[in-house]
Scaffold this motif. Structure first.
Motif, PDB file in Angstrom:
ATOM      1  N   ASN A 104       0.826  -1.207   0.000  1.00 29.48           N
ATOM      2  CA  ASN A 104       0.000   0.000   0.000  1.00 29.48           C
ATOM      3  C   ASN A 104       0.863   1.260   0.000  1.00 29.48           C
ATOM      4  OD1 ASN A 104      -2.379  -1.464  -0.039  1.00 29.48           O
ATOM      5  ND2 ASN A 104      -2.519  -1.552   2.175  1.00 29.48           N
ATOM      6  N   ASP A 105       2.038   1.195   0.634  1.00 27.81           N
ATOM      7  CA  ASP A 105       2.959   2.332   0.583  1.00 27.81           C
ATOM      8  C   ASP A 105       3.485   2.534  -0.838  1.00 27.81           C
ATOM      9  OD1 ASP A 105       2.671   2.768   3.305  1.00 27.81           O
ATOM     10  OD2 ASP A 105       4.405   1.532   3.826  1.00 27.81           O
ATOM     11  N   VAL A 106       3.754   1.437  -1.536  1.00 30.37           N
ATOM     12  CA  VAL A 106       4.209   1.510  -2.918  1.00 30.37           C
ATOM     13  C   VAL A 106       3.109   2.129  -3.792  1.00 30.37           C
ATOM     14  CG1 VAL A 106       4.942   0.152  -4.919  1.00 30.37           C
ATOM     15  CG2 VAL A 106       5.808  -0.409  -2.637  1.00 30.37           C
ATOM     16  N   MET A 107       1.856   1.770  -3.519  1.00 28.44           N
ATOM     17  CA  MET A 107       0.727   2.323  -4.274  1.00 28.44           C
ATOM     18  C   MET A 107       0.659   3.842  -4.096  1.00 28.44           C
ATOM     19  SD  MET A 107      -3.380   1.499  -3.887  1.00 28.44           S
ATOM     20  CE  MET A 107      -3.053  -0.164  -3.422  1.00 28.44           C
ATOM     21  N   VAL A 108       0.816   4.312  -2.870  1.00 25.33           N
ATOM     22  CA  VAL A 108       0.795   5.752  -2.607  1.00 25.33           C
ATOM     23  C   VAL A 108       1.954   6.435  -3.333  1.00 25.33           C
ATOM     24  CG1 VAL A 108       1.098   7.499  -0.804  1.00 25.33           C
ATOM     25  CG2 VAL A 108      -0.411   5.558  -0.406  1.00 25.33           C
ATOM     26  N   LEU A 109       3.129   5.839  -3.279  1.00 26.89           N
ATOM     27  CA  LEU A 109       4.295   6.404  -3.953  1.00 26.89           C
ATOM     28  C   LEU A 109       4.080   6.464  -5.461  1.00 26.89           C
ATOM     29  CD1 LEU A 109       7.235   7.414  -3.868  1.00 26.89           C
ATOM     30  CD2 LEU A 109       7.938   5.024  -4.036  1.00 26.89           C
ATOM     31  N   LEU A 110       3.509   5.421  -6.030  1.00 28.09           N
ATOM     32  CA  LEU A 110       3.261   5.382  -7.473  1.00 28.09           C
ATOM     33  C   LEU A 110       2.302   6.493  -7.906  1.00 28.09           C
ATOM     34  CD1 LEU A 110       3.769   3.951 -10.146  1.00 28.09           C
ATOM     35  CD2 LEU A 110       1.883   2.427  -9.605  1.00 28.09           C
TER      36      LEU A 110
END
Length: 146
Positions: A104-110
């Protein structure tokens, strides 16, 4: 009378909401990039407008995704220690650092990086027309110069 849900049911609802928002956003970005980067007669003003629209919608999406992720994190913290999620997280934390990165952190970063792409694209296209995602065919440009 208001419907009462368990923490796990609310977690499942918020997680689904986060994933659905992200999926719709990816479809939006894909549909927006086709006319921007495609080989079409899009004017520079049209390109700047679409890049600006992408930046604006992306900024809204960053807000929605971050807020929903914070809600999800709060709900995950409220789960019982013997919940399968908590047990799995404890096992993953024993692995290498790469597996400790939250998807989910990767999703926010993307979403944030895509917003920066649209913002930078709109800025570059506005400052130096014709340099960002050119639609001219390189072979035609070479053929016309000689």
């Amino acid at each position: 009378m208001a419907e009462s849900r368990t923490v796990d049911e609310e977690r499942a609802y918020i997680e689904n909401l986060l994933n659905t928002r992200f999926n719709y956003y990816i479809v939006f970005v894909s549909l927006l990039l086709v006319p921007i980067a495609g080989d079409n007669p899009l004017t520079q003003t049209g390109r700047i407008f679409l890049l600006g629209l992408g930046a604006f919608v992306s900024a809204l999406m960053v807000y929605m995704v971050v807020r929903t992720k914070l809600l999800l994190d709060a709900l995950l913290d409220e789960l019982e220690p013997n919940h399968p999620y908590k047990i799995a997280c404890a096992r993953v934390k024993k692995r290498r650092w790469l597996f400790q990165i939250n998807a989910n952190d990767v999703m926010v970063l993307l979403v944030f990086l895509i917003m920066l792409f649209f913002l930078a694209g709109a800025t570059v296209a506005g400052v130096s027309p014709g340099t960002f995602l050119k639609t001219e065919n390189a072979a035609l440009a070479v053929g016309n110069s000689g």
